[in-house]
Design an enzyme around this catalytic site. Structure first.
Site, PDB file in Angstrom:
ATOM      1  N   HIS A 258       0.754  -1.245  -0.131  1.00 47.11           N
ATOM      2  CA  HIS A 258      -0.016  -0.125  -0.023  1.00 47.11           C
ATOM      3  C   HIS A 258       0.717   1.292   0.080  1.00 47.11           C
ATOM      4  O   HIS A 258       1.870   1.294   0.812  1.00 47.11           O
ATOM      5  CB  HIS A 258      -0.941  -0.039   1.241  1.00 47.11           C
ATOM      6  CG  HIS A 258      -2.048   0.885   1.167  1.00 47.11           C
ATOM      7  ND1 HIS A 258      -2.220   2.285   1.337  1.00 47.11           N
ATOM      8  CD2 HIS A 258      -3.202   0.475   0.663  1.00 47.11           C
ATOM      9  CE1 HIS A 258      -3.292   2.724   1.005  1.00 47.11           C
ATOM     10  NE2 HIS A 258      -4.115   1.964   0.964  1.00 47.11           N
ATOM     11  N   ASP A 312      -8.133  -5.257   0.053  1.00 43.40           N
ATOM     12  CA  ASP A 312      -8.318  -6.174  -1.026  1.00 43.40           C
ATOM     13  C   ASP A 312      -8.084  -7.802  -0.849  1.00 43.40           C
ATOM     14  O   ASP A 312      -8.836  -8.478  -1.252  1.00 43.40           O
ATOM     15  CB  ASP A 312      -7.762  -5.864  -2.347  1.00 43.40           C
ATOM     16  CG  ASP A 312      -8.167  -4.554  -2.913  1.00 43.40           C
ATOM     17  OD1 ASP A 312      -9.301  -4.233  -2.756  1.00 43.40           O
ATOM     18  OD2 ASP A 312      -7.368  -3.504  -3.130  1.00 43.40           O
TER      19      ASP A 312
END
Ligand SMILES: CC(C)(COP(=O)(O)OP(=O)(O)OC[C@H]1O[C@@H](n2cnc3c(N)ncnc32)[C@H](O)[C@@H]1OP(=O)(O)O)[C@@H](O)C(=O)NCCC(=O)NCCS
Length: 376
Positions: A258, A312
């Site tokens: 991320h 996700d």
């Protein structure tokens, strides 16, 4: 001025909506920890919080929910439009196209008018689930199912998708996931929404552009890719072998890493718990066990670089347990994140300034024009 590749760490707005501490794994919407919201609030309440800046009282909550229920239905021409789209095309393209087309039915060309903004905000929040469910059914040759006013946002979506009223625990699992995906600061799709909004474009165009930005595999598309990968393994051992081999060749693994979090994404922590609970409830553990094993290997190899499971990763397992088709995962993400996009759009245009950055230039200059006959 120095160029920062990918605008890494460059603030693009001063916002009061979302606080993230990527080193500590903290995420707050309007000052409330996302974990508390996921435990106690519904998606509708969270959307209200984002948009208005405070948790609703009973009357405010009731009115907001009523408004959303009232605007769930689609114009029949929008349904006709969905029927004309190729059934094998990606649903994110269908949802983006239909959202843009909605702007033709609801002209809202004065984004600086708070009342017009409110109308567009409610319509977009309310209608996106109906669009997603309708396209999912139409592409299989089924008629879309009309929304039911007696169901909440999450339960109604699952009903329109499957033609079955989901049991409470299943609807709540989706609701929690919608809360967790609702907002995340200046991510790529939110930035896209703010840029499009800053030209005073129609809100339907704003959300359509955000949906297209979300669709990419480095953003919301990762949820779909991550589940396709998990399904391909069949067993935790195969996941481990695959990961060890591919990490050696520096392959990017969807669902990990991320730009902001350098620890495990707090949403991944909650979604892992949700995936575990749903797995227990449905009694099919295979996929969850594969995911846990893959996370273990990736964390062993990449944790030192600050690469951990992101939102996700376990979300795919949750949606799989809910029976949502894999290519709809990013659409369900959009159904939730539309609340964050609309909040950022409202925040930006209420004190609008055109977003128009500059660039550095490294190309050639002052070249002499060459007639066609002289060109090599
Ligand atoms: C999200 C993402 C684009 C963030 O990228 P970023 O902030 O630019 O981070 P970087 O690409 O600089 O990553 C730092 C290092 O970790 C590695 N890395 C990051 N994510 C990785 C992943 N998913 N798999 C393997 N390696 C990864 C990078 O290759 C890089 O290695 P290096 O320093 O040896 O070059 C990236 O992590 C990614 O592509 N993840 C997969 C897609 C995904 O899940 N997206 C959804 C995000 S919510």
């Amino acid at each position: 001025m120095e160029l920062v590749q990918g605008l890494h760490g460059v603030p693009a707005a001063d916002s009061k909506i979302c606080y993230i501490d990527g080193n500590k794994g903290v995420l707050e919407y309007r000052g409330y920890d996302v974990t508390a919201l996921a435990e106690h609030s519904t998606f509708e309440e969270t959307a209200f919080l984002l948009l208005k800046g405070h948790l609703p009282n009973t009357l405010e909550r009731q009115r907001f929910e009523d408004e959303l229920r009232h605007h769930r239905r689609l114009k029949f021409k929008i349904v006709d439009l969905l029927k004309l789209l190729p059934e094998n095309g990606h649903p994110m393209d269908a949802v983006s196209a239909a959202t843009a087309a909605m702007g033709m039915f609801y002209p809202a060309y004065n984004s600086e008018d708070p009342e017009q903004r409110h109308q567009a905000t409610i319509r977009l929040l309310a209608k996106l689930p109906t669009l997603v469910a309708a396209f999912s059914r139409i592409r299989r040759g089924d008629e879309p199912i009309a929304p039911r006013d007696d169901l909440g946002h999450a339960a109604n979506f699952l009903y329109m998708l499957t033609d079955k009223v989901p049991d409470k625990a299943i609807a709540r699992a989706l609701d929690v996931s919608l809360v967790l995906h609702a907002e995340h600061g200046m991510n790529a799709s939110t930035f896209a929404a703010r840029i499009t909004g800053s030209t005073l474009a129609s809100p339907y165009g704003v959300i359509s552009s955000a949906i297209s930005a979300l669709a990419g595999p480095l953003h919301g598309g990762a949820s779909e890719q991550s589940l396709v990968l998990l399904r391909s393994f069949g067993s935790p051992d195969r996941a481990r072998m695959w990961a060890e081999e591919n990490l050696r060749s520096q392959q990017i693994i969807p669902g990990f890493g991320h730009r902001v979090y350098k620890v495990k994404d707090p949403r991944a922590v909650m979604l892992q718990k949700l995936a575990s609970d749903l797995t227990e409830k449905t009694g099919k553990g295979g996929l969850f066990d594969v995911a846990v094993e893959l996370e273990k290997v990736v964390t062993q190899h990449l944790g030192g670089k600050g690469v951990f499971a992101n939102v996700d990763f376990y979300n795919g397992v949750v949606y799989d347990r809910l029976g949502i088709p894999v290519d709809l995962f990013p659409c369900v993400f959009a159904m939730s994140r539309v609340s964050g996009w609309l909040t950022h759009w409202n925040e930006h245009v209420s004190k609008n300034i055109l977003i128009r950055p500059t660039q550095t230039y490294s190309g050639e200059r002052e070249k002499k024009w060459i007639p066609l006959s002289d060109r090599a």
